[in-house]
Scaffold this active site. Structure first.
Site, PDB file in Angstrom:
ATOM      1  N   CYS A 116       0.831  -1.207   0.000  1.00 14.32           N
ATOM      2  CA  CYS A 116       0.000   0.000   0.000  1.00 14.32           C
ATOM      3  C   CYS A 116       0.860   1.250   0.000  1.00 14.32           C
ATOM      4  CB  CYS A 116      -0.917  -0.032   1.228  1.00 14.32           C
ATOM      5  SG  CYS A 116      -1.875   1.462   1.454  1.00 14.32           S
ATOM      6  N   CYS A 155      -0.348   4.097   2.206  1.00 15.37           N
ATOM      7  CA  CYS A 155      -0.047   3.927   3.639  1.00 15.37           C
ATOM      8  C   CYS A 155       1.424   4.209   3.937  1.00 15.37           C
ATOM      9  CB  CYS A 155      -0.331   2.493   4.104  1.00 15.37           C
ATOM     10  SG  CYS A 155      -1.820   1.738   3.459  1.00 15.37           S
ATOM     11  N   ASP A 156       2.310   3.716   3.095  1.00 17.72           N
ATOM     12  CA  ASP A 156       3.733   3.675   3.467  1.00 17.72           C
ATOM     13  C   ASP A 156       4.647   4.528   2.586  1.00 17.72           C
ATOM     14  OD1 ASP A 156       3.132   1.879   5.478  1.00 17.72           O
ATOM     15  OD2 ASP A 156       3.279   0.151   4.149  1.00 17.72           O
TER      16      ASP A 156
END
Ligand code: NAP
Length: 341
Positions: free
Chosen positions: A136, A139-140
């Site tokens: 993701c 997300c990261d």
């Protein structure tokens, strides 16, 4: 078999299931949350979540899930381990057969079983997922400022991840197993035209190097002029090996919604297996609701999954109230229709 059916069972203990559990427990529905083989869902594979509202310093994916579970338990939600192996939803109450051998009956069901990102199968991935290897970018991605990263895949997700990562990383290399992208023209064009995005054609990821302490430090790629190099390697053909220095690897080779147990039922799924919803979170089968990534191939964010979890609990509560009211009315009519003595 449990004697009395439950009011509500929530299949799935990721953020959508937990959010549904908090709402349903507060509405006194005594929900039972079924945890499958990946308790807590995809967020437990993420290190820090920086875009979940209310956590200005970020929050660990695992911590967010643990706190959500505590919150649901505080209001009386019950948790039980058990993967739903089959669901009989043609008559109510519904009957669920679990991997534990147990059978659960329920008047309503929220399916929040999530979707699992496909993994490549490269050496090192089990150790490094969440430690520089991610599924993701939203997300990261922000952890990769100034880094060199790989994105694996050639579809729209891979293009989207690469374009997002290019805001932070020095270089993004899309590793695709063929020499032609699967992505839509517009997404492909954006990525192909981007200065910070390169393409490794006819290439696949064989191994990721690093450790949980140091994170990802590099990767081994293989390539073959005709594509699908790992298949060629397994068949004993010569392929070219290349070691690359990268600090991040992102898998974007698609997601599989966890809906296998609904395939033989009347619940409508789309061609990729995602649950189809009509009004709100209602599926086409009355009493079955859907929340989170299992019904959302598009946004797939923690906060949107939590949102649809809350919606599903509210929809289920309202539907159960309506059922109870209709049953009470029917009972009253039956009494009124009885001949008086
Ligand atoms: P996808 O379209 O199925 O693409 C998966 C990609 O990963 C393909 O290029 C495939 O290669 C590659 N791949 C699959 N298994 C692999 C393996 N084991 N090793 C290496 N490569 C592998 O999946 P997606 O990109 O997640 O998209 C899913 C759906 O969501 C699509 O309909 C897409 O259009 C949609 N979507 C839309 C947007 C948008 O419009 N903004 C964004 C994301 C997703 P091959 O090409 O060789 O099969």
């Amino acid at each position: 078999m449990s004697e009395e059916p439950r009011e509500l069972v929530i299949a799935g203990s990721g953020i959508a299931g937990l959010s549904a559990a908090v709402y349903a427990a507060r509405a006194d529905l005594d929900p039972l949350v079924l945890e499958g083989d990946e308790p807590g869902g995809q967020l437990t594979l993420t290190t820090d979540v920086e875009n979940y509202l209310g956590f200005p310093e970020g929050v660990g994916g695992m911590e967010l899930i643990q706190r959500g579970r505590e919150q649901a338990e505080r209001f009386g939600a019950e948790f039980e381990h058990g993967l739903v192996e089959s669901a009989a939803v043609d008559s109510r109450p519904f009957t669920l057969e679990l991997s534990t051998g147990e059978t659960v009956r329920t008047r309503s069901l929220i399916v929040a079983t999530g979707a699992s990102a496909r993994w490549v199968g490269a050496d090192g991935e089990d150790d490094l997922m969440g430690y520089g290897l991610s599924t993701c970018a939203t997300c990261d991605g922000a952890f990769h400022r100034g880094n060199d990263v790989l994105v694996i895949g050639g579809g729209d997700s891979a293009m989207e991840e690469a374009l997002f990562l290019a805001k932070f990383a020095d270089s993004v290399t899309v590793v695709h197993r063929r020499d032609e992208l699967r992505a839509s023209e517009i997404m492909a064009r954006r990525a192909l035209d981007h200065d910070a995005i390169e393409f490794a054609w006819n290439s696949e990821l064989l191994e990721i190097h690093g450790s949980r302490e140091a994170g990802v430090t590099g990767a081994t790629l293989v390539s073959h002029p005709d594509g699908h190099p790992t298949e060629k390697l397994e068949a004993g053909e010569d392929v070219e090996h290349e070691e690359v220095d990268v600090q991040g690897v992102f898998y974007a080779i698609g997601h599989e919604p966890n809906t296998g147990f609904l395939e033989e039922t009347a619940v409508d799924l789309d061609e990729s297996g995602h649950l189809l919803t009509g009004e709100g979170t209602h599926t086409n089968v009355e009493g079955v609701f859907a929340a989170g990534d299992v019904m959302d191939p598009r946004y797939r964010q923690a906060i949107t999954a939590a949102g649809t979890g809350a919606m599903a609990a509210l929809d289920a509560e309202q539907w159960l109230d309506e059922q109870a009211a209709a049953a009470a009315e029917e009972a009253e009519e039956a009494v009124a229709a009885e001949p008086s003595a």
